[in-house]
Motif scaffolding. Structure first.
Motif, PDB file in Angstrom:
ATOM      1  N   ARG A 165       0.878  -1.077  -0.084  1.00  0.00           N
ATOM      2  CA  ARG A 165      -0.023   0.116   0.225  1.00  0.00           C
ATOM      3  C   ARG A 165       0.876   1.281   0.026  1.00  0.00           C
ATOM      4  NH1 ARG A 165      -4.019   2.410   4.540  1.00  0.00           N
ATOM      5  NH2 ARG A 165      -4.451   4.085   3.332  1.00  0.00           N
ATOM      6  N   LYS A 166       0.512   2.027  -0.947  1.00  0.00           N
ATOM      7  CA  LYS A 166       1.279   3.297  -0.983  1.00  0.00           C
ATOM      8  C   LYS A 166       1.028   4.392   0.207  1.00  0.00           C
ATOM      9  CE  LYS A 166       2.406   5.468  -4.871  1.00  0.00           C
ATOM     10  NZ  LYS A 166       2.223   6.303  -6.210  1.00  0.00           N
ATOM     11  N   ARG A 167       2.185   5.100   0.453  1.00  0.00           N
ATOM     12  CA  ARG A 167       2.049   6.012   1.651  1.00  0.00           C
ATOM     13  C   ARG A 167       1.487   7.344   1.043  1.00  0.00           C
ATOM     14  NH1 ARG A 167       6.535   2.882   1.897  1.00  0.00           N
ATOM     15  NH2 ARG A 167       7.484   2.184   3.977  1.00  0.00           N
ATOM     16  N   GLY A 168       0.736   7.954   1.841  1.00  0.00           N
ATOM     17  CA  GLY A 168       0.087   9.155   1.396  1.00  0.00           C
ATOM     18  C   GLY A 168      -0.992   8.791   0.467  1.00  0.00           C
ATOM     19  N   SER A 169      -1.985   7.873   0.809  1.00  0.00           N
ATOM     20  CA  SER A 169      -2.943   7.615   0.094  1.00  0.00           C
ATOM     21  C   SER A 169      -4.120   7.076   1.227  1.00  0.00           C
ATOM     22  CB  SER A 169      -2.833   6.308  -0.877  1.00  0.00           C
ATOM     23  OG  SER A 169      -2.540   5.261  -0.202  1.00  0.00           O
ATOM     24  N   SER A 194     -13.638   6.254   3.144  1.00  0.00           N
ATOM     25  CA  SER A 194     -12.998   5.246   4.179  1.00  0.00           C
ATOM     26  C   SER A 194     -12.115   4.046   3.757  1.00  0.00           C
ATOM     27  CB  SER A 194     -14.419   4.782   4.916  1.00  0.00           C
ATOM     28  OG  SER A 194     -15.065   3.554   4.163  1.00  0.00           O
ATOM     29  N   GLU A 195     -12.226   3.716   2.563  1.00  0.00           N
ATOM     30  CA  GLU A 195     -11.581   2.396   1.783  1.00  0.00           C
ATOM     31  C   GLU A 195     -10.585   3.103   0.592  1.00  0.00           C
ATOM     32  OE1 GLU A 195     -13.940  -0.675   1.180  1.00  0.00           O
ATOM     33  OE2 GLU A 195     -14.509  -1.012   3.531  1.00  0.00           O
ATOM     34  N   TYR A 196     -10.308   4.263   0.706  1.00  0.00           N
ATOM     35  CA  TYR A 196      -9.557   4.968  -0.198  1.00  0.00           C
ATOM     36  C   TYR A 196      -8.196   4.619  -0.038  1.00  0.00           C
ATOM     37  CZ  TYR A 196      -7.264   8.320  -3.150  1.00  0.00           C
ATOM     38  OH  TYR A 196      -6.471   9.163  -4.371  1.00  0.00           O
ATOM     39  N   GLY A 197      -7.571   4.075  -1.167  1.00  0.00           N
ATOM     40  CA  GLY A 197      -6.030   3.745  -0.982  1.00  0.00           C
ATOM     41  C   GLY A 197      -5.519   3.441  -2.569  1.00  0.00           C
ATOM     42  N   SER A 198      -4.094   3.487  -2.756  1.00  0.00           N
ATOM     43  CA  SER A 198      -3.353   3.279  -3.907  1.00  0.00           C
ATOM     44  C   SER A 198      -2.571   2.109  -3.560  1.00  0.00           C
ATOM     45  CB  SER A 198      -2.477   4.512  -4.344  1.00  0.00           C
ATOM     46  OG  SER A 198      -3.585   5.477  -4.778  1.00  0.00           O
ATOM     47  N   PHE A 199      -2.139   1.308  -4.434  1.00  0.00           N
ATOM     48  CA  PHE A 199      -1.481  -0.151  -4.084  1.00  0.00           C
ATOM     49  C   PHE A 199      -0.447  -0.431  -5.452  1.00  0.00           C
ATOM     50  CE2 PHE A 199      -5.393  -0.350  -2.045  1.00  0.00           C
ATOM     51  CZ  PHE A 199      -5.315  -0.687  -0.719  1.00  0.00           C
ATOM     52  N   THR A 200       0.604  -1.007  -5.048  1.00  0.00           N
ATOM     53  CA  THR A 200       1.665  -1.454  -5.878  1.00  0.00           C
ATOM     54  C   THR A 200       1.782  -2.894  -5.810  1.00  0.00           C
ATOM     55  OG1 THR A 200       3.347  -1.203  -4.712  1.00  0.00           O
ATOM     56  CG2 THR A 200       2.866   0.830  -5.932  1.00  0.00           C
ATOM     57  N   GLY A 201       2.379  -3.418  -6.874  1.00  0.00           N
ATOM     58  CA  GLY A 201       2.718  -4.859  -6.871  1.00  0.00           C
ATOM     59  C   GLY A 201       1.951  -5.679  -7.626  1.00  0.00           C
ATOM     60  N   GLY A 202       1.379  -6.694  -7.298  1.00  0.00           N
ATOM     61  CA  GLY A 202       0.372  -7.428  -8.108  1.00  0.00           C
ATOM     62  C   GLY A 202       1.088  -8.920  -8.764  1.00  0.00           C
ATOM     63  N   LYS A 203       2.067  -9.153  -8.275  1.00  0.00           N
ATOM     64  CA  LYS A 203       2.797 -10.474  -8.595  1.00  0.00           C
ATOM     65  C   LYS A 203       1.994 -11.707  -8.139  1.00  0.00           C
ATOM     66  CE  LYS A 203       7.648  -9.097  -9.047  1.00  0.00           C
ATOM     67  NZ  LYS A 203       8.963  -9.574  -8.743  1.00  0.00           N
ATOM     68  N   ILE A 204       1.804 -12.482  -9.031  1.00  0.00           N
ATOM     69  CA  ILE A 204       0.926 -13.947  -8.804  1.00  0.00           C
ATOM     70  C   ILE A 204       1.970 -14.930  -8.855  1.00  0.00           C
ATOM     71  CG2 ILE A 204      -0.994 -15.411  -9.499  1.00  0.00           C
ATOM     72  CD1 ILE A 204      -2.409 -13.066 -10.613  1.00  0.00           C
ATOM     73  N   THR A 205       1.886 -15.651  -7.753  1.00  0.00           N
ATOM     74  CA  THR A 205       2.682 -16.932  -7.808  1.00  0.00           C
ATOM     75  C   THR A 205       1.642 -18.047  -7.819  1.00  0.00           C
ATOM     76  OG1 THR A 205       4.503 -15.960  -6.407  1.00  0.00           O
ATOM     77  CG2 THR A 205       4.344 -18.135  -6.338  1.00  0.00           C
TER      78      THR A 205
END
Length: 310
Positions: free
Chosen positions: A220-224, A294-305
């Motif tokens: 989860r990104k900071r500042g989001s 209330s559930e606002y947020g930004s995300f990085t990643g997404g690698k699927i194993t």
């Protein structure tokens, strides 16, 4: 956050002047993408606290000893040594290494030709590559005096698939103002939805194999949004590449798979029905969507194993 750090320093100053205590015990909320942790202290979040190398096996929920100060430091975990060897995990690692190093994964024989496709005949010896690119041998005999060893039936090595693209949509079109996939609405300009795209890589990796498990990792990104934990409202989608119009959502939401505070990283296991859709190509990727702040947020990643049983 600075107020919490100041309070932490004041508390330890009072404790040291009294009983001589030098640490406080805190609860880990999340492990962050930098290797530090977010701590719960006096009902507030203390973000991105550094950890000593003595604190191993870091996980959300750990009770830890913290050396307070302007730059607090997590010293160690309360409880047993998390670095003690575990036979099962050691065997799993050894098995993965063996698969990597094997030049031949199977050698069998019989009086008839070998089953399956891809075999090449060299007189009475057959050879092919398996799904992991390793050699397999089969020997055809005129008669069998000693039975062939059983096919080891080793499961294929797990595959990790990285997204080829990602993005955010708002108002039915791509939102170039969001640098990472985002869910919710912080400013009142409309709810956002984000997506990760993998082309046909997931289906191709699963072709001809039996999938036993799929996991996906995010940070989860900071500042989001708020600093505390929020759920990722995960959906499936059926796009190989980012659409020029609206990103339509498939199955979902699965909002209990992963909850992260800012800066935190985590891994979620996808439901069995989702891995079946992704493996077959009925679904192509993952998306997020939420309504409001209330559930606002930004995300990085997404690698699927992807793990296989056969």
């Amino acid at each position: 956050m600075s107020d919490v750090r100041a309070q932490l320093g004041a508390d330890i100053a009072r404790r040291s002047a009294g009983a001589g205590a030098s640490t406080l015990v805190c609860r880990v909320v999340d492990v962050t993408d930098t290797g530090g942790v977010n701590l719960l202290y006096r009902g507030a979040l203390l973000l991105d606290v550094e950890c000593s190398t003595a604190y191993r096996g870091r996980q959300a929920g750990d009770l830890v000893h913290v050396r307070p100060g302007v730059r607090p430091l997590v010293l160690w975990k309360v409880g047993e040594d998390p670095g003690a060897p575990d036979e099962s995990s050691v065997r799993d690692i050894a098995r993965e290494i063996a698969v990597d190093e094997d030049a031949v994964t199977a050698a069998t024989w019989g009086t008839g030709g070998p089953p399956g496709s891809g075999w090449q005949t060299v007189t009475t010896t057959y050879v092919r590559k398996d799904a992991d690119g390793k050699a397999q041998l089969y020997f055809q005999l005129g008669s069998v005096t000693d039975p062939s060893p059983a096919d080891p039936g080793r499961a294929p090595k797990a595959k990790t698939i990285s997204p080829t693209a990602s993005g955010t949509w708002r108002g039915g079109r791509p939102d170039d103002y969001a640098s990472s996939p985002t869910q919710g609405d912080w400013t009142g300009r409309g709810n956002r939805r984000g997506g990760w795209f993998y082309g046909a890589a997931i289906q191709n990796a699963c072709s001809g194999r039996t999938v036993s498990k799929m996991t996906v990792s995010f940070a989860r990104k900071r500042g989001s949004g708020i600093n505390g934990k929020i759920p990722m409202n995960l959906f499936l989608h059926d796009y190989q590449n980012p659409p020029s119009g609206q990103l339509n959502l498939g199955s979902g939401p699965e909002d209990g798979l992963l909850r992260l505070s800012v800066g935190a990283r985590g891994t979620a296991t996808l439901p069995a029905s989702w891995r079946s859709q992704l493996a077959s190509g009925a679904a192509r990727g993952l998306a997020i969507y939420a309504s409001g702040r209330s559930e606002y947020g930004s995300f990085t990643g997404g690698k699927i194993t992807i793990s296989f049983s056969a």
